[in-house]
Design a protein around this motif. Structure first.
Motif, PDB file in Angstrom:
ATOM      1  N   ALA A 122       0.826  -1.217   0.000  1.00  0.00           N
ATOM      2  CA  ALA A 122       0.000   0.000   0.000  1.00  0.00           C
ATOM      3  C   ALA A 122       0.854   1.258   0.000  1.00  0.00           C
ATOM      4  O   ALA A 122       0.386   2.337  -0.373  1.00  0.00           O
ATOM      5  CB  ALA A 122      -0.934  -0.009   1.197  1.00  0.00           C
ATOM      6  N   LEU A 139       3.640   5.747  -1.507  1.00  0.00           N
ATOM      7  CA  LEU A 139       2.216   6.013  -1.720  1.00  0.00           C
ATOM      8  C   LEU A 139       1.594   6.317  -0.368  1.00  0.00           C
ATOM      9  O   LEU A 139       1.828   5.607   0.602  1.00  0.00           O
ATOM     10  CB  LEU A 139       1.536   4.790  -2.348  1.00  0.00           C
ATOM     11  N   ARG A 195      -2.037   7.944   1.906  1.00  0.00           N
ATOM     12  CA  ARG A 195      -3.501   7.981   1.848  1.00  0.00           C
ATOM     13  C   ARG A 195      -4.017   9.371   1.471  1.00  0.00           C
ATOM     14  O   ARG A 195      -5.192   9.523   1.154  1.00  0.00           O
ATOM     15  CB  ARG A 195      -4.075   7.633   3.223  1.00  0.00           C
ATOM     16  N   GLY A 235       1.967  -2.436  -5.998  1.00  0.00           N
ATOM     17  CA  GLY A 235       2.257  -1.229  -5.217  1.00  0.00           C
ATOM     18  C   GLY A 235       3.522  -0.540  -5.705  1.00  0.00           C
ATOM     19  O   GLY A 235       3.555   0.678  -5.886  1.00  0.00           O
ATOM     20  N   ALA A 261      -0.098   6.383  -8.920  1.00  0.00           N
ATOM     21  CA  ALA A 261      -1.253   6.516  -8.025  1.00  0.00           C
ATOM     22  C   ALA A 261      -1.088   7.770  -7.159  1.00  0.00           C
ATOM     23  O   ALA A 261       0.019   8.110  -6.737  1.00  0.00           O
ATOM     24  CB  ALA A 261      -1.377   5.279  -7.142  1.00  0.00           C
ATOM     25  N   ALA A 267      -3.189   5.483  -1.938  1.00  0.00           N
ATOM     26  CA  ALA A 267      -3.414   4.030  -1.895  1.00  0.00           C
ATOM     27  C   ALA A 267      -3.574   3.573  -0.463  1.00  0.00           C
ATOM     28  O   ALA A 267      -3.096   4.214   0.480  1.00  0.00           O
ATOM     29  CB  ALA A 267      -2.260   3.277  -2.556  1.00  0.00           C
ATOM     30  N   ASP A 310      -4.434  -0.568   1.613  1.00  0.00           N
ATOM     31  CA  ASP A 310      -4.826  -1.962   1.377  1.00  0.00           C
ATOM     32  C   ASP A 310      -6.155  -2.232   2.072  1.00  0.00           C
ATOM     33  O   ASP A 310      -6.499  -1.596   3.076  1.00  0.00           O
ATOM     34  CB  ASP A 310      -3.740  -2.955   1.795  1.00  0.00           C
ATOM     35  N   LEU A 327      -5.391  -3.849  -3.079  1.00  0.00           N
ATOM     36  CA  LEU A 327      -5.128  -2.412  -2.995  1.00  0.00           C
ATOM     37  C   LEU A 327      -6.305  -1.644  -3.567  1.00  0.00           C
ATOM     38  O   LEU A 327      -6.846  -2.016  -4.605  1.00  0.00           O
ATOM     39  CB  LEU A 327      -3.860  -2.037  -3.785  1.00  0.00           C
ATOM     40  N   PHE A 351      -6.819   2.248  -4.842  1.00  0.00           N
ATOM     41  CA  PHE A 351      -5.949   3.400  -5.099  1.00  0.00           C
ATOM     42  C   PHE A 351      -6.611   4.363  -6.071  1.00  0.00           C
ATOM     43  O   PHE A 351      -7.589   4.025  -6.738  1.00  0.00           O
ATOM     44  CB  PHE A 351      -4.570   2.952  -5.618  1.00  0.00           C
TER      45      PHE A 351
END
Lengths: 322, 322
Positions: free
Chosen positions: A63, A133, A135, A188, A195, A198, A200, A266, A268
């Motif tokens: 992630a 990556l 959130r 990932g 992305a 991302a 999980d 994932l 994303f």
């Protein structure tokens, strides 16, 4: 990766393991604790449990787009039982080898069965900027994607609970998804720089996507007619017979997909302009991705059906602490 | 230490914490799992337990000469109990603050009480050579030192078990040593480049020194007339009354010191030529060190009394798994 004491393993017996990330990289670190009755059933095969204990941690690295390097294992066991420990270690180390992720230390003690793994991965830092990556990067207008399938682990759990009954063949497939999830590590890593955000899916799509939306201060619209087919083993099985509603209602299927948990796929986001790059990453990692909706400005998640009608969101998130 | 996401704490909510050791350093990593009934009693004050859970991990860093940076906490709790969690966190974070060691992530779940901490420290690498203290460097002729006191934690445990009875004042002092050990972090760092080998005393002096001897392929001779006085709270209390044997026999005192466990002191080796440097490190860290014996070539540990007579070694090591 210049891992003093890791590649050589010379430092395993010391009080600490020693780890030195390569220049221009940083370490991504994640800890997960698995408890019997909450994260796995007492009936689980120890080899599958060994796999899963590491898989859920590798999924956190995935992630973040991190490359797995090493892990520590702390284990409480009711008794020193080789008949359990041998297959557990075999399952654990097979997945570790697959990802080049070395066991560098840990702790064993007597106590109620508890498995705590801390995993270390490597993320490049380019021009002072971390390539991890996060959130928090989802932007209004971004597409929302999910890797692989969702909901099969929950289906297996519901069968174990006796809430639904399905043919043995279908149950076996779903159980494999629950007990031996596949962390999306290659995907990932391939999504770094593509992305925008991302996470999980461990607690359920809606709940985990919710964390991305909150961190990014945005909302989302999800298409239920697409997501319902993500419960793949079920869809495959029943499609052959043309009987989608044979064992689960549409509502039950959506519940498995949207709030199932334990999927370790994932979810994303990426801008529409990056669609070709997303598909290339998907091909490179050899994992299917499905576009399930879009990021928008209004907070919260809206579920739209095939007719574009807003559906009520009364799906329970699967909470390991709840 | 350029800890992206650590100093700022911005990455705490993500799937991974991100950590970047400073150039020219490596990470020392250790995991310890604490289980009720084995590592602590159900009667323990949650604040003391929070302290101890981190202290035992910091003690591993100390044994490597590492500077604490950060830690992750995974916690299984029978129920979400704020009356327990608030003081636990207070005790934990007070010790963390004292050592500049930041909580960067973790996991909470429901289950039988279990505390798993993974701690990260920094060790310099000079000219390509790690400055970490290891177990494997002890040389024949080296002196063997112990920091602080040994045996008081075991004394408290024996009182809890009802095996011995001591005055309340003495018990309170011993209990403090058992429940709130002091990790010798500053001493470990000060001993870099001076000590040839080090370990922390968690399972008992003889057992832990044994790990050093095995890793270094040497043996040791220990003077029992010196070590017996390391059970400091007891010695202090009974010295005043001139009654060393009032509550514990000589054999019991030696058993506490040599095989007690839960002390979290450092035992380390250094050449005779480094004696002044050892004392300077002791003064700098403000921790007393005591020379208790010498490394020699013959494998195993020999215990010599004040008359130079060989004593039988029938002390049981305190094994958390036994």
């Amino acid at each position: 990766m210049d891992a003093l004491g890791v590649r050589g393993g010379a430092r395993l017996g010391d009080d600490c393991a020693l780890l030195q990330p390569a220049p221009g990289t940083q370490l991504a670190i994640s800890s997960d604790m698995l408890v019997q009755g909450r994260h796995f059933l007492s009936t689980v095969d120890p080899a599958a449990l060994g796999h899963k204990a590491l898989a859920v941690n590798l999924s956190d690295l995935a992630a973040c787009g991190a490359k797995p390097l090493a892990f520590t294992l702390a284990l409480a066991l009711p008794n020193a039982d080789d008949a359990w420990l041998a297959p557990f270690s075999r399952g654990l180390l097979a997945l570790a080898d697959e990802h080049g992720c070395q066991l560098i230390g840990g702790d064993t003690t007597r106590g109620p069965l508890n498995i705590c793994i801390t995993v270390f991965g490597e993320v490049p830092v380019l021009n002072g900027k971390s390539q991890a990556l996060l959130r928090s990067g989802a932007q209004v207008g971004d597409d929302i994607y999910v890797s692989g399938n969702l909901g099969d682990a929950r289906l297996a759990l519901e069968v174990f609970r006796g809430a639904v009954s399905v043919p043995a063949e279908l149950f076996a497939q779903a159980r494999l998804r629950m007990e031996q999830p596949t962390p999306r590590v290659a995907l990932g890593m391939a999504l770094r720089g593509i992305a925008t955000a991302a996470i999980d899916v461990s607690d359920g799509l809606l709940g985990d996507l919710g964390h991305v939306l909150k961190a990014s201060r945005v909302g989302a619209t999800i298409r239920t007619e697409i997501t319902i087919n993500l419960i793949a083993t079920y869809a495959d099985y029943t499609r052959a017979a043309g009987q989608f509603d044979a064992f689960l209602s549409e509502k039950q299927r959506l519940n498995c997909v949207l709030a199932g948990g334990d999927d370790y796929e994932l979810v994303f986001t990426a801008p529409a302009s990056a669609q070709a790059a997303v598909l290339a990453a998907s091909a490179q990692a050899n994992v299917r991705v499905t576009r399930i909706g879009q990021i928008d400005a209004a907070p919260g998640i809206r579920l739209l059906d095939a007719q574009g009608q807003l559906q009520p969101d009364d799906y329970d998130s699967f909470d390991h602490f709840g």
